[in-house]
Every structure is written in C-alpha cells, then in structure tokens.
Design an enzyme around this catalytic site. Structure first.
Site, short mmCIF file in Angstrom:
data_model
loop_
_atom_site.label_atom_id
_atom_site.label_comp_id
_atom_site.label_asym_id
_atom_site.label_seq_id
_atom_site.Cartn_x
_atom_site.Cartn_y
_atom_site.Cartn_z
N LYS A 11 79.71 32.64 62.39
CA LYS A 11 81.10 31.89 61.80
C LYS A 11 81.94 31.69 62.78
O LYS A 11 81.91 32.39 63.91
CB LYS A 11 81.65 32.71 60.42
CG LYS A 11 80.57 32.75 59.35
CD LYS A 11 81.15 33.42 58.18
CE LYS A 11 80.24 33.45 57.03
NZ LYS A 11 80.82 33.91 55.75
N TYR A 51 78.49 24.87 50.87
CA TYR A 51 79.18 26.06 49.94
C TYR A 51 79.41 25.56 48.48
O TYR A 51 80.02 26.25 47.67
CB TYR A 51 80.27 26.68 50.39
CG TYR A 51 80.20 27.62 51.67
CD1 TYR A 51 79.55 28.94 51.38
CD2 TYR A 51 80.35 27.36 52.98
CE1 TYR A 51 79.16 29.76 52.33
CE2 TYR A 51 80.02 28.45 54.00
CZ TYR A 51 79.44 29.60 53.66
OH TYR A 51 79.34 30.51 54.55
N ASN A 114 84.11 36.82 58.12
CA ASN A 114 83.18 38.16 58.20
C ASN A 114 81.96 37.63 58.92
O ASN A 114 80.92 38.26 58.78
CB ASN A 114 82.97 38.51 56.67
CG ASN A 114 82.28 37.31 56.20
OD1 ASN A 114 81.88 36.26 56.56
ND2 ASN A 114 81.85 37.73 54.82
N HIS A 117 76.85 34.46 58.24
CA HIS A 117 76.30 33.97 56.87
C HIS A 117 74.77 34.51 57.06
O HIS A 117 74.19 34.28 58.13
CB HIS A 117 76.33 32.68 56.89
CG HIS A 117 75.51 32.07 55.66
ND1 HIS A 117 75.79 32.09 54.27
CD2 HIS A 117 74.17 31.45 55.63
CE1 HIS A 117 74.74 31.72 53.62
NE2 HIS A 117 73.94 31.28 54.43
N GLU A 128 69.02 25.79 52.85
CA GLU A 128 70.02 25.85 54.20
C GLU A 128 69.85 25.36 55.42
O GLU A 128 70.43 24.43 56.05
CB GLU A 128 70.85 27.14 53.97
CG GLU A 128 71.57 27.45 52.60
CD GLU A 128 71.92 29.08 52.59
OE1 GLU A 128 72.62 29.29 51.57
OE2 GLU A 128 71.48 29.79 53.52
P1 ATP Z 1 77.34 34.46 53.15
O1 ATP Z 1 76.99 33.69 52.00
O2 ATP Z 1 78.38 34.19 53.88
O3 ATP Z 1 76.40 35.24 53.86
P2 ATP Z 1 77.67 36.48 51.12
O4 ATP Z 1 76.40 36.09 50.51
O5 ATP Z 1 77.94 38.10 51.49
O6 ATP Z 1 78.14 36.02 52.38
P3 ATP Z 1 79.00 35.22 49.06
O7 ATP Z 1 79.36 35.80 47.64
O8 ATP Z 1 77.83 34.28 49.10
O9 ATP Z 1 79.07 36.48 50.17
O10 ATP Z 1 80.41 34.35 49.64
C1 ATP Z 1 80.11 33.53 50.52
C2 ATP Z 1 81.55 33.54 51.53
O11 ATP Z 1 82.68 33.54 50.63
C3 ATP Z 1 81.62 35.09 51.87
O12 ATP Z 1 80.90 35.29 53.14
C4 ATP Z 1 83.03 35.31 52.48
O13 ATP Z 1 83.22 34.85 53.52
C5 ATP Z 1 83.76 34.51 51.20
N1 ATP Z 1 84.27 35.19 50.31
C6 ATP Z 1 83.47 35.80 49.25
N2 ATP Z 1 84.18 36.56 48.32
C7 ATP Z 1 85.33 36.46 48.79
C8 ATP Z 1 86.54 36.76 48.32
N3 ATP Z 1 86.71 37.57 47.30
N4 ATP Z 1 87.65 36.49 48.84
C9 ATP Z 1 87.51 35.68 50.08
N5 ATP Z 1 86.47 35.29 50.47
C10 ATP Z 1 85.21 35.39 49.92
MG MG Z 2 76.06 34.14 50.12
#
Ligand code: ATP
Ligand code: MG
Length: 139
Positions: A11, A51, A114, A117, A128
């Site tokens: 990211k 997304y 974070n 992904h 994806e």
């Molecule tokens: P990713 O899809 O990026 O691998 P993930 O599967 O762990 O992460 P998801 O629930 O798919 O998490 O959320 C996608 C992204 O949205 C997260 O990586 C994070 O950057 C953001 N995100 C998720 N939850 C929150 C939250 N509560 N507040 C802010 N950002 C969030």
């Molecule tokens: Mg995810």
C-alpha cells in the site's frame, strides 16, 4: 503440483516509507513465488472499483482516498494454501493487534495505513488479480 494463488498490494504508506524491498524479501522467505508484479498508482475511481465490496462501510471514502494517495505495488503470489498463509504472514488488519513478526506489525502504522492487502478467498484472489493483470501478463 502448482500451488494456489493470492493477490497482494504493497500500500502507499509502505511504498513511500521505502519498505518495498524488505517486504518482498519476507514474502520470498515465507515461500511465496512472485508470478506477476506491477508498480502503479490507483486513481480514486479505480480504488473505488477495487474496494466496491466496502462501499457501505464508514471508512470507504478514507480507504479510497488513501489507496489513491501514492504509488502501490500489485502482485500475484503462488504457494500451497496461498490465501490463508499470506493473511497469516501480513497479520491482523489493525497493526496494534498484529502478531509480532508479521508484515503489518513490522511496517504498518495504523488500521488505514496498514502496509499490505491480501485477498480473503481463492475466488477473490482471481477477481483481484484480473483487476490488475491481463491473461497475457499473468503467466
Ligand atoms: P485488506 O483487504 O486490505 O487485505 P483486511 O482484509 O484485513 O485488509 P478489510 O476488512 O477487507 O480488511 O478492510 C479493507 C481495508 O479497509 C483494511 O485493510 C483497512 O485499510 C481499511 N479498514 C478496515 N477496517 C477499517 C476501520 N475500522 N477503520 C479504518 N479503515 C479500515
Ligand atoms: Mg480484505
């Protein structure tokens, strides 16, 4: 036997903090083979499409704006049990909850910035991967 695949993005936070090399090394050390890789920069429109599954969530606008704020590295990775093993390697979404030694524990600063992904299912890994790579590029 060929392994399964997952899709990842390094990211914008991890790219701008110069963590690409260290992260790719951890990915290789964990046994993943890089099958496709691209350094690119999402537009707000393309980040929103990627997304779309999260569009009703409160954090959607912040997520789209962050993911289009700077360059990323997109990649398709291969390994047996790729999706689950890669999510173990990157750690919990919130880096304060990520296990020590995981990529998010080492390189992520916050739940929005974070670092990585990782796809959450075999089906989404294909969707994806196809979002970023054409059949011609993939293998
Ligand atoms: P990713 O899809 O990026 O691998 P993930 O599967 O762990 O992460 P998801 O629930 O798919 O998490 O959320 C996608 C992204 O949205 C997260 O990586 C994070 O950057 C953001 N995100 C998720 N939850 C929150 C939250 N509560 N507040 C802010 N950002 C969030
Ligand atoms: Mg995810």
């Amino acid at each position: 036997m060929a392994g399964s695949v997952t899709f990842t993005m390094i990211k914008p936070d991890a790219v701008s903090n110069n963590h690409i090399g260290a992260i790719l090394q951890k990915i290789n050390e964990a046994g993943f083979t890089i099958r496709a890789m691209k350094y690119t920069h999402l537009t707000p429109e393309s980040a929103g499409k990627f997304y779309a599954i999260h569009k009703e969530r409160g954090f959607f606008n912040d997520l789209v704006s962050f993911m289009s704020s700077g360059p990323i590295v997109a990649a398709i990775l291969e390994k047996d049990n790729a999706v689950a093993d890669f999510r173990d390697l990157i750690g919990a979404t919130d880096p304060t909850k990520a296990a020590p030694g995981t990529i998010r524990a080492m390189f992520a600063k916050s739940i929005d910035a974070n670092a990585m992904h990782g796809s959450d299912s075999d089906e989404n890994a294909i969707i994806e991967g196809n979002f970023f790579f054409s059949e011609l590029e993939r293998f």
